[in-house]
Design an enzyme around this catalytic site. Sequence first.
Site, mmCIF file in Angstrom:
data_model
loop_
_atom_site.group_PDB
_atom_site.id
_atom_site.type_symbol
_atom_site.label_atom_id
_atom_site.label_comp_id
_atom_site.label_asym_id
_atom_site.label_seq_id
_atom_site.Cartn_x
_atom_site.Cartn_y
_atom_site.Cartn_z
ATOM 1 N N GLY A 1 0.838 -1.203 0.000
ATOM 2 C CA GLY A 1 0.000 0.000 0.000
ATOM 3 C C GLY A 1 0.865 1.243 0.000
ATOM 4 N N ASP B 1 5.327 -4.507 6.092
ATOM 5 C CA ASP B 1 5.904 -5.778 6.543
ATOM 6 C C ASP B 1 5.952 -6.846 5.450
ATOM 7 O OD1 ASP B 1 3.190 -6.056 6.603
ATOM 8 O OD2 ASP B 1 3.085 -6.906 8.625
ATOM 9 N N ASP C 1 2.844 -0.338 11.635
ATOM 10 C CA ASP C 1 2.822 -1.653 12.292
ATOM 11 C C ASP C 1 4.107 -2.452 12.078
ATOM 12 O OD1 ASP C 1 2.502 -2.064 9.606
ATOM 13 O OD2 ASP C 1 0.900 -3.528 9.782
ATOM 14 N N ARG D 1 -25.605 14.161 17.373
ATOM 15 C CA ARG D 1 -25.568 12.788 16.876
ATOM 16 C C ARG D 1 -24.354 12.019 17.398
ATOM 17 N NH1 ARG D 1 -27.055 14.255 10.596
ATOM 18 N NH2 ARG D 1 -29.299 13.988 10.822
ATOM 19 N N ARG E 1 -5.267 -1.991 8.925
ATOM 20 C CA ARG E 1 -5.206 -3.460 8.784
ATOM 21 C C ARG E 1 -5.388 -4.101 10.162
ATOM 22 N NH1 ARG E 1 -3.487 -6.120 4.268
ATOM 23 N NH2 ARG E 1 -2.371 -4.321 3.506
ATOM 24 N N ARG F 1 -24.884 13.142 31.265
ATOM 25 C CA ARG F 1 -24.216 14.342 31.793
ATOM 26 C C ARG F 1 -24.375 15.538 30.871
ATOM 27 N NH1 ARG F 1 -19.971 11.343 31.730
ATOM 28 N NH2 ARG F 1 -18.846 12.921 30.550
HETATM 29 O O1 F6P Z 1 -1.481 -1.259 4.592
HETATM 30 C C1 F6P Z 1 -2.067 -0.046 4.228
HETATM 31 C C2 F6P Z 1 -3.554 -0.233 4.031
HETATM 32 O O2 F6P Z 1 -4.102 1.012 3.657
HETATM 33 C C3 F6P Z 1 -4.319 -0.824 5.210
HETATM 34 O O3 F6P Z 1 -4.570 0.119 6.207
HETATM 35 C C4 F6P Z 1 -5.536 -1.356 4.532
HETATM 36 O O4 F6P Z 1 -6.114 -2.405 5.272
HETATM 37 C C5 F6P Z 1 -5.006 -1.842 3.213
HETATM 38 O O5 F6P Z 1 -3.793 -1.149 2.984
HETATM 39 C C6 F6P Z 1 -5.934 -1.618 2.044
HETATM 40 O O6 F6P Z 1 -5.313 -2.168 0.931
HETATM 41 P P1 F6P Z 1 -5.812 -1.949 -0.567
HETATM 42 O O7 F6P Z 1 -5.535 -0.533 -0.941
HETATM 43 O O8 F6P Z 1 -5.001 -2.904 -1.364
HETATM 44 O O9 F6P Z 1 -7.264 -2.225 -0.551
#
Ligand code: F6P
Length: 319
Positions: A11, A103, A129, A162, A171, A211
């Site tokens: 990503g 990762d 992460d 609201r 992720r 409250r």
């Molecule tokens: O790892 C980055 C991320 O944006 C995550 O937060 C998300 O779950 C995932 O990639 C989405 O991936 P894609 O763009 O392939 O749908």
Amino acid sequence: MNRIAVLTSGGDAPGMNAAVRAVVRKAIFEEFEVAGIFNGYQGLIEGKVELLQLGSVGDIIQRGGTMLRSARSVEFRTPEGREKALQQLELHGIEGVVVIGGDGSFRGALELTKLGIPCVGVPATIDNDIQGTDFTIGFDTALNTVIDSIDKIRDTASSHERTFIVEVMGRDAGDLALWAGLAGGAETILIPEEKYEVPAIIERLKNGSGRGKKHSIIIVAEGVMPASELADILKREANIDTHISVLGHIQRGGSPSARDRVIASQFGARAVELLKEGRGGVAVGMKNNGIVEYDIKDDEGSTNDWKAEMYTLSKELSI
Ligand code: F6P
């Protein structure tokens, strides 16, 4: 070592371009030739390799996305795919690679290193992460994007009295949700690293309105459940009406923050130095405000223990 290469994978994250720029310019400063591999590991398999010059990375430090483009390659996960990648590296005379990504990308870097081409990881993902670094490139920018959205949602939530559920990316990690929740003053934050009880969420909402609170913001990390599911639960269990807002890929775009540009520049340059030292299977990062390096492990994952403390604090402050 005469020629190295750089790729972005997984990503995209704001600041990847700043890291590519740092790698290319530092490499040229160190008198390496430097190639760009386009479309991540998949592009490597397909031979999408071009030599880059100082000017190739001009005017990109402020741009989101990645000029090298990115991909999640299924083929590279197979031994055959990795063999093709290795052949391309040999064909192009590439003796070391800087891998900018998360990762999954790091695991690929480790595999290539095991096959004989040293690879150094530069952590870039909005999820934050990666074990071994306190911060990844892109996290700060994405966090600010989320805060900006929460502030805007709070305006309308307050006007209409609201309850909003805001779903954020990450992720399996809750960093983005936790930091955004704390910085945005969210009443409730749900992250995968901490257990939640539906009755406790309902009680917090009811106590707040008892409250005199006129609105409420719940941040839910995508790794917990979709916002729509939580909305259904609150309706079913306590007849609480909510509005949902799924921030989605807006969190991945935009011009990188100053902080992301700075760490991208530091990480990229250090990665080149590590390759120059002949190191591979390692990654760069930041610990206690210093630039560090660490071994890439096969079982990379998020283990930041400060999350529990931050989570408790967010609860105390958002009563
Ligand atoms: O790892 C980055 C991320 O944006 C995550 O937060 C998300 O779950 C995932 O990639 C989405 O991936 P894609 O763009 O392939 O749908």
